[in-house]
Each structure stands twice: as structure tokens, then as C-alpha cells.
Design an enzyme around this catalytic site. Structure first.
Site, PDB file in Angstrom:
ATOM      1  N   GLY A  46       0.848  -1.187   0.000  1.00  0.00           N
ATOM      2  CA  GLY A  46       0.000   0.000   0.000  1.00  0.00           C
ATOM      3  C   GLY A  46       0.878   1.230   0.000  1.00  0.00           C
ATOM      4  O   GLY A  46       2.022   1.176   0.447  1.00  0.00           O
ATOM      5  N   GLN A  51       3.399   9.920   1.072  1.00  0.00           N
ATOM      6  CA  GLN A  51       4.674   9.189   1.117  1.00  0.00           C
ATOM      7  C   GLN A  51       5.582   9.511  -0.071  1.00  0.00           C
ATOM      8  O   GLN A  51       6.772   9.257  -0.014  1.00  0.00           O
ATOM      9  CB  GLN A  51       4.418   7.676   1.177  1.00  0.00           C
ATOM     10  N   CYS A  93       6.370  -0.010   7.370  1.00  0.00           N
ATOM     11  CA  CYS A  93       5.979   1.112   6.532  1.00  0.00           C
ATOM     12  C   CYS A  93       7.173   1.554   5.709  1.00  0.00           C
ATOM     13  O   CYS A  93       8.284   1.637   6.226  1.00  0.00           O
ATOM     14  CB  CYS A  93       5.501   2.253   7.426  1.00  0.00           C
ATOM     15  N   LEU A  94       6.931   1.831   4.422  1.00  0.00           N
ATOM     16  CA  LEU A  94       8.021   2.247   3.546  1.00  0.00           C
ATOM     17  C   LEU A  94       8.626   3.576   4.005  1.00  0.00           C
ATOM     18  O   LEU A  94       9.764   3.884   3.695  1.00  0.00           O
ATOM     19  CB  LEU A  94       7.511   2.377   2.105  1.00  0.00           C
ATOM     20  N   HIS A 135      -3.949   1.625   7.999  1.00  0.00           N
ATOM     21  CA  HIS A 135      -2.577   2.146   7.963  1.00  0.00           C
ATOM     22  C   HIS A 135      -2.434   3.265   6.914  1.00  0.00           C
ATOM     23  O   HIS A 135      -1.908   4.334   7.203  1.00  0.00           O
ATOM     24  CB  HIS A 135      -1.622   0.979   7.654  1.00  0.00           C
ATOM     25  N   GLU A 136      -2.951   3.000   5.709  1.00  0.00           N
ATOM     26  CA  GLU A 136      -2.815   3.992   4.629  1.00  0.00           C
ATOM     27  C   GLU A 136      -3.653   5.234   4.892  1.00  0.00           C
ATOM     28  O   GLU A 136      -3.220   6.355   4.614  1.00  0.00           O
ATOM     29  CB  GLU A 136      -3.182   3.373   3.270  1.00  0.00           C
ATOM     30  N   HIS A 139      -2.052   7.717   7.110  1.00  0.00           N
ATOM     31  CA  HIS A 139      -1.071   8.586   6.441  1.00  0.00           C
ATOM     32  C   HIS A 139      -1.718   9.896   5.982  1.00  0.00           C
ATOM     33  O   HIS A 139      -1.082  10.943   5.991  1.00  0.00           O
ATOM     34  CB  HIS A 139      -0.494   7.896   5.196  1.00  0.00           C
TER      35      HIS A 139
HETATM   36 ZN    ZN Z   1       2.933   3.432   5.750  1.00  0.00          ZN
END
Ligand code: ZN
Length: 168
Positions: A46, A51, A93-94, A135-136, A139
Site C-alpha cells: 500500500g 509518502q 511502513c516504507l 494504515h494507509e 497517512h
Molecule cells: Zn505506511
């Protein structure tokens, strides 16, 4: 399609509340394609627009059923309208490199969102996919998953990041 730079903690854009998407144009479609490519290249399951430095309410999630047939779903202006129960699952998480930790989330959620044409849609889901969406969507509210951890764990991570930065 092009891959984009992924911003990592403590970049400011990750802490901002993202703006609502109002224009459903070709620019949005291109951005979504870039996000999907960036997500798969990383690889991740995701990705939220902040991000890659775009502070708008847009996420892309991986919905591939197999490695051969990769599929993604864009969700514009997603909001959680209902949540129920709880589950604990491991998250990474990236934008939060080198950290995997257990996080408590709702078990089942309902999400209202728009597609790339601006059509209003609703989705109900549970378990792992519900974790990814929560989670997304976090953000888009400037929230990272480390904010769900204990103060101790979070501070430990922050200290490590400072160390890495000083080592550069
Ligand atoms: Zn993330």
C-alpha cells in the site's frame, strides 16, 4: 509510469493532514500509476500520496491475487465510516525504515471513497486488508504507525533515526 522518491520519517509532509482531491483529471491518473509502480518497486502492499511528497487524500493498495497478475486499487478521499472489534498484526511502513512492530487496529471497517472518475463508493472489509487500509488512511491524517506504539518503543525508534542521520 515512473517510480517516485519515497519520503521517510521525520519528513514534514508525512505529518501533515492531506488535502481533499477535487479534480479527477489525467494528472490524478498519472499520479496513481506512478504510485502503483513505486509501491511494487519498493516493494510494498500500500502507498499513500504523502509518502511520495504529495499531500493529497489518495492511496493505492495492492489487490493482486497472484504474483503473475498484479492488480492495484486507487482510493480517493477515503474515510472510515464504521469500525468494529480489534486485531493485532505486524506492520511495517516504507516511510519508517527498519521497523516492524505489532499494532492494534479495528478488525472490521467500512470505508467511503471515490474512484478516479469521482464516483462515490463504499467498501466493507476485515482482517489483513482492513489493517492495510487503516494504515494507509492514517497517512492522510499525518499519522504514522509508530504513533500506535508505546512511548518507549517510539522513542527508541526516534533515537535510532537520529543516530542514522548523524552517521550520514
Ligand atoms: Zn505506511
Amino acid at each position: 509510469m515512473a517510480t517516485r522518491k519515497i519520503y521517510a520519517y521525520p519528513e514534514r509532509v508525512l505529518r501533515q493532514k492531506a488535502k481533499k482531491v477535487e479534480k479527477f483529471d489525467d494528472k490524478l491518473k498519472t499520479l496513481v500509476e506512478d504510485m502503483a509502480e513505486t509501491m511494487w518497486d519498493a516493494p510494498g502492499i500500500g502507498l499513500a500520496a504523502p509518502q511520495i511528497g504529495e499531500s493529497i487524500q489518495l492511496i493505492v493498495v495492492d489487490v493482486s491475487e497472484s504474483d503473475k497478475e498484479k492488480k492495484y486499487m486507487p482510493m480517493v478521499n477515503p474515510t472510515i465510516t464504521f469500525s468494529e472489534g480489534s486485531q493485532i498484526d505486524e506492520e511495517g511502513c516504507l516511510s519508517v525504515p527498519n521497523l516492524v512492530s505489532k499494532v492494534k487496529r479495528a478488525k472490521k471497517i467500512k470505508v467511503e471513497y471515490q474512484d478516479l472518475e469521482g464516483k462515490q463508493l463504499e467498501l466493507e472489509t476485515e482482517n489483513r486488508f482492513a489493517v492495510v487500509l487503516q494504515h494507509e488512511i492514517d497517512h492522510l491524517n499525518g499519522k504514522l504507525f509508530i504513533e500506535h506504539l508505546s512511548t518507549l518503543k517510539r522513542n527508541l525508534y526516534k533515537k535510532k533515526v537520529k543516530k542514522w542521520q548523524n552517521a550520514k
